[in-house]
Enzyme design. Structure first.
Site, PDB file in Angstrom:
ATOM      1  N   ARG A  39      -2.197  11.516   5.298  1.00 51.73           N
ATOM      2  CA  ARG A  39      -2.487  10.198   5.867  1.00 51.73           C
ATOM      3  C   ARG A  39      -2.090   9.127   4.861  1.00 51.73           C
ATOM      4  O   ARG A  39      -2.409   9.213   3.675  1.00 51.73           O
ATOM      5  CB  ARG A  39      -3.973  10.083   6.187  1.00 51.73           C
ATOM      6  CG  ARG A  39      -4.374   8.678   6.629  1.00 51.73           C
ATOM      7  CD  ARG A  39      -5.801   8.622   7.088  1.00 51.73           C
ATOM      8  NE  ARG A  39      -6.774   8.637   6.004  1.00 51.73           N
ATOM      9  CZ  ARG A  39      -7.005   7.621   5.181  1.00 51.73           C
ATOM     10  NH1 ARG A  39      -6.324   6.496   5.274  1.00 51.73           N
ATOM     11  NH2 ARG A  39      -7.942   7.738   4.249  1.00 51.73           N
TER      12      ARG A  39
ATOM     13  N   HIS B  32      -7.454  12.425  -2.635  1.00 48.08           N
ATOM     14  CA  HIS B  32      -7.108  11.060  -3.022  1.00 48.08           C
ATOM     15  C   HIS B  32      -6.818  11.047  -4.513  1.00 48.08           C
ATOM     16  O   HIS B  32      -7.583  11.618  -5.291  1.00 48.08           O
ATOM     17  CB  HIS B  32      -8.285  10.134  -2.712  1.00 48.08           C
ATOM     18  CG  HIS B  32      -7.941   8.677  -2.790  1.00 48.08           C
ATOM     19  ND1 HIS B  32      -7.681   8.044  -3.989  1.00 48.08           N
ATOM     20  CD2 HIS B  32      -7.816   7.736  -1.822  1.00 48.08           C
ATOM     21  CE1 HIS B  32      -7.408   6.762  -3.745  1.00 48.08           C
ATOM     22  NE2 HIS B  32      -7.481   6.552  -2.446  1.00 48.08           N
TER      23      HIS B  32
ATOM     24  N   HIS C  26     -10.957  13.427  -0.035  1.00 46.98           N
ATOM     25  CA  HIS C  26     -11.265  12.100   0.477  1.00 46.98           C
ATOM     26  C   HIS C  26     -11.261  12.052   2.000  1.00 46.98           C
ATOM     27  O   HIS C  26     -12.034  11.334   2.617  1.00 46.98           O
ATOM     28  CB  HIS C  26     -10.208  11.151  -0.079  1.00 46.98           C
ATOM     29  CG  HIS C  26     -10.341   9.748   0.386  1.00 46.98           C
ATOM     30  ND1 HIS C  26     -11.459   8.982   0.137  1.00 46.98           N
ATOM     31  CD2 HIS C  26      -9.504   8.951   1.082  1.00 46.98           C
ATOM     32  CE1 HIS C  26     -11.296   7.781   0.658  1.00 46.98           C
ATOM     33  NE2 HIS C  26     -10.118   7.728   1.247  1.00 46.98           N
TER      34      HIS C  26
ATOM     35  N   PHE D  74       0.848  -1.193   0.000  1.00 47.45           N
ATOM     36  CA  PHE D  74       0.000   0.000   0.000  1.00 47.45           C
ATOM     37  C   PHE D  74       0.881   1.238   0.000  1.00 47.45           C
ATOM     38  O   PHE D  74       2.099   1.144   0.237  1.00 47.45           O
ATOM     39  CB  PHE D  74      -0.918  -0.010   1.239  1.00 47.45           C
ATOM     40  CG  PHE D  74      -2.358   0.270   0.916  1.00 47.45           C
ATOM     41  CD1 PHE D  74      -2.985   1.426   1.354  1.00 47.45           C
ATOM     42  CD2 PHE D  74      -3.092  -0.635   0.153  1.00 47.45           C
ATOM     43  CE1 PHE D  74      -4.316   1.671   1.046  1.00 47.45           C
ATOM     44  CE2 PHE D  74      -4.425  -0.385  -0.148  1.00 47.45           C
ATOM     45  CZ  PHE D  74      -5.035   0.770   0.307  1.00 47.45           C
TER      46      PHE D  74
ATOM     47  N   LEU E  74     -14.758   6.793  -5.002  1.00 42.17           N
ATOM     48  CA  LEU E  74     -13.420   6.303  -4.731  1.00 42.17           C
ATOM     49  C   LEU E  74     -13.074   5.023  -5.493  1.00 42.17           C
ATOM     50  O   LEU E  74     -13.854   4.084  -5.538  1.00 42.17           O
ATOM     51  CB  LEU E  74     -13.289   6.009  -3.228  1.00 42.17           C
ATOM     52  CG  LEU E  74     -11.966   5.390  -2.765  1.00 42.17           C
ATOM     53  CD1 LEU E  74     -10.833   6.386  -2.899  1.00 42.17           C
ATOM     54  CD2 LEU E  74     -12.088   4.899  -1.334  1.00 42.17           C
TER      55      LEU E  74
ATOM     56  N   ARG F 237      -0.117   9.779  -0.746  1.00 36.69           N
ATOM     57  CA  ARG F 237      -1.214  10.312  -1.561  1.00 36.69           C
ATOM     58  C   ARG F 237      -1.028  11.750  -2.001  1.00 36.69           C
ATOM     59  O   ARG F 237      -1.396  12.109  -3.117  1.00 36.69           O
ATOM     60  CB  ARG F 237      -2.532  10.179  -0.807  1.00 36.69           C
ATOM     61  CG  ARG F 237      -2.986   8.752  -0.743  1.00 36.69           C
ATOM     62  CD  ARG F 237      -4.223   8.584   0.063  1.00 36.69           C
ATOM     63  NE  ARG F 237      -4.593   7.183   0.110  1.00 36.69           N
ATOM     64  CZ  ARG F 237      -5.601   6.694   0.814  1.00 36.69           C
ATOM     65  NH1 ARG F 237      -6.343   7.523   1.527  1.00 36.69           N
ATOM     66  NH2 ARG F 237      -5.864   5.409   0.802  1.00 36.69           N
TER      67      ARG F 237
ATOM     68  N   GLU G 280      -6.861   2.703  -3.412  1.00 37.49           N
ATOM     69  CA  GLU G 280      -5.410   2.624  -3.572  1.00 37.49           C
ATOM     70  C   GLU G 280      -4.982   1.171  -3.747  1.00 37.49           C
ATOM     71  O   GLU G 280      -3.904   0.890  -4.276  1.00 37.49           O
ATOM     72  CB  GLU G 280      -4.769   3.207  -2.312  1.00 37.49           C
ATOM     73  CG  GLU G 280      -3.285   3.377  -2.368  1.00 37.49           C
ATOM     74  CD  GLU G 280      -2.826   4.345  -1.290  1.00 37.49           C
ATOM     75  OE1 GLU G 280      -3.017   5.550  -1.485  1.00 37.49           O
ATOM     76  OE2 GLU G 280      -2.290   3.886  -0.266  1.00 37.49           O
TER      77      GLU G 280
ATOM     78  N   GLN H 183      -6.938  15.867   2.483  1.00 31.86           N
ATOM     79  CA  GLN H 183      -6.355  14.887   1.565  1.00 31.86           C
ATOM     80  C   GLN H 183      -7.132  14.761   0.269  1.00 31.86           C
ATOM     81  O   GLN H 183      -8.326  14.446   0.266  1.00 31.86           O
ATOM     82  CB  GLN H 183      -6.275  13.512   2.209  1.00 31.86           C
ATOM     83  CG  GLN H 183      -5.590  12.478   1.279  1.00 31.86           C
ATOM     84  CD  GLN H 183      -5.236  11.213   1.997  1.00 31.86           C
ATOM     85  OE1 GLN H 183      -6.089  10.366   2.220  1.00 31.86           O
ATOM     86  NE2 GLN H 183      -3.972  11.047   2.360  1.00 31.86           N
TER      87      GLN H 183
END
Lengths: 297, 328, 557
Positions: C372, C229, C337, C114, C239, C273, C242, C227
């Site tokens: 994050r 995304h 996001h 990730f 969304l 991100r 990821e 954030q």
């Protein structure tokens, strides 16, 4: 036109009038059939409940037999058609599964290659025979009569097994055929509902409520008869209509339930007796009179 | 949709939406017609949101994620339950037609398109929808085959939207039926190798208003927006209940009789099916079937109690027996 | 009037985890939510949850450092250490509760790669991890018989002499307002993504918890850290996890180039991100875009793999765009996001207001700092949801009971009635949409003094316009019109704290990317920004970042 004919267990058992009327009508229409006398019961969803693969194997066996005959299959029962269509979908999308099943059929020298088409007589009429050609065989005008369609769950769900995306006419096929006879379609909510037969021995109260609701609603909307392409639905809607009415309504329902070929047979000039309409639990005599009166031959 | 500099092309859609205001004296539901300008990529939810934002702020409905994962927006569109956030407007409507939107069925209505899900959640609670492991708890994770977890993920796709319950044909006539959503949830635990109460769970589901009350109409399969296939899960639990020894229901007898008939002859013996399902020793049950049986006999269509044997019945028997071997 | 030891506002992952813990600790617990618990936005989290499992050779300090670096050194390292250290046990506990996770061949939990993590430590099930966890936590709430005020809406926290004693809320089904008295409150009402447009967030993510706590005297910290995304569906902002990139998907520009090579040569598509979003925005700004978007390409992963590991993504692509991901790339762009900013808490979830705790996205401990990392939010909710409940349990042992009074209830009833009684004015939706578009324009992936001032002025304009917003539905039963109007009020306040925080910060760090001040200024600006409510509007402050092990270094992916 020639088909491998799968009548289904009930047409040969509890609803012989379906078999009888089908043979008369097919003959008149010039459709040739060769009966699959060595095929098994499709399982009707019950066998599949116990063991899905067993049900699929037995149906693929039937497909293989028809493939050997070089003929597509015609069914006359919604439940047979739906169960077979689900089996077809399962093996078409998974080569490994089909190979597995073929291995079990090897003993009989049978092998399915995926070529057999299975269609209900109702679909064959609309898609292959053609309603215009069908009408040429009608000698009795049924206009003035009102029929409520009742498909039977297995002929309309799940839609992805029944080819609705490719052939959207199937969703209104029963209404189309009813209208081709001149009769009026009674549009009611229950035409695509469940007749309750699968729970007849399990929860009879609910089963009868379903019968009472659907036949009752159609009757209250002025239907002279209900027409169904499924003999299992017929067993419940006809056989248990009296009891259903007693338990759920203050008045009787008395709505005759016709098999699809019986409706066609009436339009084609056959007598009610020839079509086995005297064998129903709910009397069809009033309907017979309506059919015989002025608009008759 | 991708933003472009050109003016956005819209067309007028006609929606007929169920309205119900419980605070009005003689409260009765009615339909309200709306005309709303829509773009070609609109979902039914987009149209409803546009109505409440620009035309009629009094329209109440539930929605949240717009991405078919929260389960808030199940409602009936043209009579069939759908998750409206993922239902393209052009899949249920063409210019000139009217789309009818109703709250989900088989539940009381609070107002407009908002149904009272309390009966739904009560039934979910009934199946004890939480892990009940037995035996020693490992210090690390329980070991579990990935196959099992992937299988569970299929039924866990359920977002508890209520579409299946809305359109269930048994719930229409009998609100005590536990219903497809609760049963699919129950299956999630029955099929989890880490849960230790499989037999007890199946025992409870085997009772009244449980797994045997499903009429196999496939309505839940048809309307489920997440391919959970509740009916198939119910069918698997029926078989598992029989395997665990719960053979005393008419449903279990019905299934066994059917299989045995095909094993013997390749075809269904309807008369034996009726008698065996009811229970051979169930005298009142047998007597209750007599009137229809006698009438059938008089009409000359009582199916023979003897099997209709097909020529290759031996081959079929082999197939049936093999399936029973492999399923053990 | 009701009486509880702890009232948890919000029934997402943080709220439910807190509730289960509170029940286990013997507290008289209640959860309140404006939606049914399983509708909470936690269900939309897709990719997975991070944890460093010691028994397979992973080291929690590695996870901690990855998180610190990911935060662009704005995260408080003591909090990050706690989260990373406790993650393993919390993950196993989740699995024991029954969460279904993907497994390796040996039956043990499987991890995927990730963003921003040097080793795979993200545990998942397909692309529905959030939903899987949320449903299990709800099941646990059923098991522990947790009391839930389902579909209730909070209008104000009760503060008496500076101490929190519960909330005033109304039952959405009846419209009846009540005082819900509790010795402690845990705010777990989620984020505020709808303050921007486009956003991946649900329509319910309107910053209610942030605004309520701020109104009660808590500080909203680092609100400029919003954030974006990198992979949100062009058009509606839905969304696309990821996880796709974690499983090997590529990002392409209009020339078919894997452009991340130029921005993050080592981590490529799995950089943090903010780095990826800035890369995409640059490609878009410099004209290498398709319809203003870039492409996410999964074709090389194959249909079976996609359907098993990323099934939900395929569902979204097919349902919303008619695209089969195994055959076509899909247009995506950065979208709001998550808000790293939030209600300032200590490592036990305590805010500066005694009796008021916060956990989950609405809180800012800070474990996420300026950016994050993916799969750290699911972890955050569980760890700090649990810890807040533990802290609240200690607190209530000596907490003074509140005075029973209808004062707050009456004030709120009056305020709401005044709102309902307003003469016909403008619709809430028009103001909400204008606010959200302006915020994205002014506080975008890239921002500068002029754009931020513009956004700040717009917020003030929206605040003025709010006084003309009227409620069309005057009824009591499920009055969504009233609810949206109240939410708009919260959104405007939250937006103000964002623009004010952004204007304070004279550097670029993490998600706060100023084209007029593009460098990080550790000497002057290694600080948290705080925005408090003040009689005249807002009061701003700064505070230091807690550093334990890792001094800030240049952040390169």
């Amino acid at each position: 036109m020639k088909y491998a004919f799968w009548p289904g267990c009930v047409a040969l058992g509890g609803t012989p009038e379906l078999y009888q009327s089908t043979k008369l009508v097919l003959n008149k229409l010039g459709i040739e059939v060769e009966e699959l006398t060595n095929a098994t019961c499709t399982g009707a969803g019950v066998l599949q409940e116990k063991n899905r693969k067993l049900g699929d194997t037995l149906n693929v066996r039937t497909f293989a037999q028809a493939e050997e005959m070089g003929l597509p299959i015609m069914t006359i029962c919604s439940t047979c058609q739906g169960t077979m269509a689900q089996a077809q979908l399962a093996v078409i999308k998974d080569d490994g599964y089909l190979a597995d099943i073929n291995a079990d059929l090897a003993d009989e020298g049978l092998e399915y290659h995926g070529d057999t088409v299975t269609k209900h007589f109702l679909w064959i009429l609309v898609e292959e025979y053609g309603l215009e050609n069908l009408k040429k065989h009608f000698v009795r005008d049924l206009s003035g009569l009102k029929f409520a369609p009742f498909y039977g769950c297995y002929l309309i769900r799940p839609s992805d097994a029944l080819g609705f995306a490719e052939v959207p006419e199937r969703e209104t096929s029963l209404e189309q055929v009813i209208e081709s006879t001149g009769a009026e379609v009674v549009d009611f909510k229950g035409s695509k509902a469940c007749c309750g037969l699968p729970i007849l021995f399990i929860n009879q109260g609910n089963s009868l409520k379903m019968v009472a609701t659907h036949t009752g609603t159609a009757k209250d909307l002025g239907a002279d008869a209900m027409v169904t392409p499924c003999p299992l639905c017929h067993l419940n809607l006809d056989g248990y209509q009296g009891k259903a009415a007693k338990k759920n309504r203050s008045s009787a329902i008395d709505l005759p339930i016709l098999h699809l070929p019986q409706m066609l047979g009436l339009a084609m000039g056959f007598t009610p007796k020839e079509l086995g309409m005297n064998k129903h639990m709910v009397s069809t005599s009033r309907l017979s009179e309506q059919v015989a009166s002025p608009a008759g031959v | 949709m991708p933003e472009t500099e050109t003016t956005v092309k819209t067309v007028t859609a006609n929606l007929k939406v169920y309205r119900y205001d419980p605070e009005v004296g003689d409260a009765k539901p009615y339909y309200q017609d709306y005309e709303v300008e829509v773009e070609d990529w609109f979902t039914v939810l987009d149209a409803l949101i546009k109505i409440r934002e620009e035309i009629d702020g009094t329209l109440s409905l539930r929605c949240a994620c717009r991405a078919s994962i929260c389960g808030s927006c199940a409602m009936k569109v043209n009579g069939e339950a759908k998750l409206v956030c993922k239902t393209k407007l052009d899949s249920v409507w063409s210019p000139g037609e009217t789309v009818t939107v109703d709250p989900p069925g088989n539940m009381p209505v609070i107002t407009d398109l908002v149904a009272d899900f309390k009966p739904f959640w009560d039934k979910v609670r009934q199946v004890k929808p939480y892990m009940q492991p037995t035996g020693p708890v490992p210090t690390a994770e329980y070991l579990a085959p990935n196959e099992d977890m992937v299988h569970l993920a299929g039924v866990m796709n359920c977002i508890m939207c209520g579409a299946c319950v809305s359109d269930c044909t048994v719930l229409e006539v009998d609100k005590s039926f536990i219903g497809p959503a609760a049963l699919a949830k129950a299956y999630r635990f029955v099929a989890d190798p880490r849960d230790g109460k499989k037999k007890e769970r199946l025992g409870e589901l085997n009772g009244d208003a449980g797994i045997w009350d499903c009429t196999r109409c496939m309505q839940c399969v048809e309307v489920c927006p997440k391919d959970v296939d509740p009916m198939e899960r119910i069918m698997v639990m029926r078989d598992q209940a029989i395997e665990e020894g719960y053979t005393g229901t008419s449903g279990a007898r019905h299934t066994e009789s059917f299989v045995n008939s095909v094993r013997r002859s390749g075809r269904l013996n309807e008369t034996r099916l009726a008698i065996e399902s009811m229970g051979v020793m169930n005298i009142p049950g047998q007597i209750s079937m007599a009137p229809v049986g006698i009438k059938a006999l008089l009409k000359g269509k009582l199916p023979s109690p003897l099997d209709h044997k097909i020529p290759s019945k031996a081959a079929v028997k082999k197939i049936v027996e093999k399936s029973e071997e492999t399923s053990k | 009037m009701y009486e509880h030891d702890v009232l948890i506002i919000g029934a997402g992952l943080a709220g439910l985890r807190a509730a289960v813990e509170a029940e286990k600790l013997g507290l008289k617990t209640a959860v309140l939510s404006k939606v049914h618990p399983v509708r909470s936005h936690s269900c939309a989290a897709q990719g997975g949850i991070n944890a460093a499992l010691g028994d397979r050779g992973d080291d929690w300090t590695d996870h901690a450092y990855d998180t610190v670096k990911g935060s662009d050194f704005l995260g408080d390292q003591d909090a990050i250490e706690i989260m990373a250290r406790e993650a393993g046990d919390d993950l196993i506990e989740l699995e024991h509760m029954g969460v279904v996770f993907s497994r390796q061949d040996d039956g043990r939990l499987e991890a995927r790669a990730f963003g921003g993590q040097r080793v795979p430590r993200t545990f998942f099930i397909g692309a529905i991890t959030g939903s899987a966890m949320l449903h299990v936590l709800y099941e646990q709430a059923i098991k522990h018989d947790v009391q839930i005020y389902e579909e209730w809406f909070v209008t104000k926290l009760i503060i008496e002499e500076g101490v929190c004693h519960g909330a005033v809320a109304f039952n959405m089904h009846t419209g009846e307002m009540e005082t819900i008295r509790a010795k402690s409150v845990i705010m777990a009402a989620g984020g505020a993504g709808r303050v921007f447009e486009p956003s991946t967030n649900a329509l319910i993510c309107t910053g209610d918890g942030l605004a309520l706590a701020w109104d009660a005297g808590a500080s909203l910290m680092d609100m400029e850290m919003v954030q974006y995304h990198p992979t949100t569906l062009a058009g509606n902002g839905i969304l696309l996890s990821e996880a796709a990139r974690g499983e090997g998907a590529h990002l392409l520009n209009s020339e078919g180039d894997r452009f991340m090579e130029r921005y993050a040569p080592e981590f490529m598509e799995l950089a943090s991100r903010d780095v990826v979003s800035r890369a995409e925005q640059t490609e878009i700004n410099e004209g290498r875009s398709i319809n203003g978007n870039v492409l996410l390409d999964l074709r090389h992963l194959g249909k079976t793999f996609i359907e098993e590991r990323l099934g939900y993504l395929q569902e979204v692509a097919v349902e919303f765009r008619g695209i089969d991901l195994s055959e076509h790339p899909i247009e995506i762009r950065p979208g709001v996001h998550y808000i790293m900013g939030g209600i300032k808490t200590n490592v036990d979830g305590a805010t500066v207001v005694p009796g008021l705790y916060a956990a989950g996205e609405c809180a800012n401990v800070s474990v996420h700092g300026g950016n994050r990392l993916g799969a750290n939010s699911l972890l955050d909710t569980i760890v700090f949801g649990r810890r807040s409940a533990q802290a609240a349990a200690e607190y209530v042992k000596t907490a003074a009971p509140s005075v029973s009074t209808d004062e707050h209830l009456n004030a709120e009833k009056s305020r709401i009635q005044d709102l309902l009684d307003r003469p016909k004015g403008i619709r809430w939706a028009a103001v909400r949409n204008e606010l959200a578009h302006s915020m994205t324009e002014g506080i975008g992936v890239y921002r500068d003094q002029a754009s931020m001032e513009g956004a700040d002025a717009k917020v003030d304009e929206m605040r003025a316009k709010y006084s003309q917003v009227s409620v069309e539905n005057k009824g009591k039963v499920y009055n969504t019109d009233l609810i949206f109007t109240l939410e708009l009020d919260y959104m405007i306040n939250v937006a103000k704290t964002i623009t004010q925080g952004a204007l304070m910060c004279k550097e670029s760090r993490g998600a706060h990317s100023r084209t007029d001040m593009p460098d990080r200024d550790d000497e002057n600006w290694l600080k948290h920004t705080h925005v408090f409510k003040d009689d005249d509007g807002v009061r701003t402050e700064t505070s230091d970042v807690t550093i334990t092990q890792w001094q800030p270094v240049e952040r390169v992916y």
